[in-house]
Design an enzyme around this catalytic site. Sequence first.
Site, PDB file in Angstrom:
ATOM      1  CG  HIS A  25      34.384  34.230  44.600  1.00  0.00           C
ATOM      2  ND1 HIS A  25      35.013  33.208  43.938  1.00  0.00           N
ATOM      3  CD2 HIS A  25      33.084  33.866  44.690  1.00  0.00           C
ATOM      4  CE1 HIS A  25      34.144  32.259  43.648  1.00  0.00           C
ATOM      5  NE2 HIS A  25      32.966  32.641  44.087  1.00  0.00           N
ATOM      6  CD  GLU A  80      30.145  30.775  44.298  1.00  0.00           C
ATOM      7  OE1 GLU A  80      31.265  30.412  43.889  1.00  0.00           O
ATOM      8  OE2 GLU A  80      29.913  31.910  44.752  1.00  0.00           O
ATOM      9  CB  CYS A 115      36.149  32.908  40.677  1.00  0.00           C
ATOM     10  SG  CYS A 115      37.209  34.314  41.093  1.00  0.00           S
TER      11      CYS A 115
END
Length: 369
Positions: free
Chosen positions: A150, A170, A216
């Site tokens: 991630h 995020e 991501c």
Amino acid sequence: MGNVCVGGSRMSHQVYSPDRADTPPRSERNTPDRRQRAAGDAERTQSMRLQQKINDLKPYVRHARGPIKAYGQAALDRASGKKTSVSFAELDATHLDAMVYIENQRNPGLNLKHFRDHKELIQALQSDGPSAFRAIFPQTCPETGQTLKHHVMADVRLHQGGAPTIIITEPAVIVGARYQQLQRHNLTLEDLSESGVPLSQVAIIETQAQKTSDDCVMYSLNYAIKAHKNAAQFDDIHHGLQHGTLSTESESRARTTLGALEASSSYSVMHEGAHAAFGADVLPVDFYKHGASLTQAKQLMKRPDGRMAGRVNSEGHSEAENLVQRNQAFRVKRRELLDDETPSNTQFSASIDGFRLQEIKRVLAEEQR
């Protein structure tokens, strides 16, 4: 909301083999069942806009060689709805340096860097360099010290005679399943604090735009470009962080997964002093351009303040496009692994797949000049 690409090491490079992935057993070749499945794959790509991006990339992949060719083919297969057995978080990270180079050339002043972990980010804070830069880096497992799949993006300002200010975006959620995401964010915050950065000058912005399991890196790359294009708005956020404040945090923090956890906890769950907010409260609308969920797009556009109702495409396009229109234009039906890791037929916007195809095309176009 545990939809983040976790586990495994970013450094283990996968090699995609389209022949191996797509070639059926001999007993299944050219059978009615095989032809029916192939037709089903074609039907899954229902977006004409996505298909155009697929068509644009194909000739470049055809003339490519080596790992980048395999990467391009994997991206084409995924966008076409074909089954792939690779992690795009790892594939994207493997080829991210080439994309960073291209985007830095296209966007003077972007100053985008790709770091191996958050410790390299901390080293960059302490070295001579541009006063404003963006960085993409993978998170680290607190228990093992292993870098994970991630990735997040950080927008950084260095202030003469003062501590830096940092905005971490995020793409999925701050907390995550079994609080694993939160623990990784806390490790970054802990190391920043130990390096001398006051956590009152650090903010984590949770967008909740990423619903797929491993996009991501592409979200982080897109966020870096968007942060640069909206630098004036980010300057305002950094100015507040210099004074230890983040506007709207008192209401916005409650709309994050962190805020929901804090509401049911009697103790601090994130390192004290660090700020948190929901992306739609502080970021420009184009940060949600590639959001996967149509429900989220509709909810954002219904905000009373209207800040998420504007156009998400550039002024160069003849017609403005809002969040819902963008989502519907790239909407596909495809079999995906969802948060609970069980296969399910679902519809979502594959706009982030289109962004990946565009970035690979730019890399290959530069190589094939």
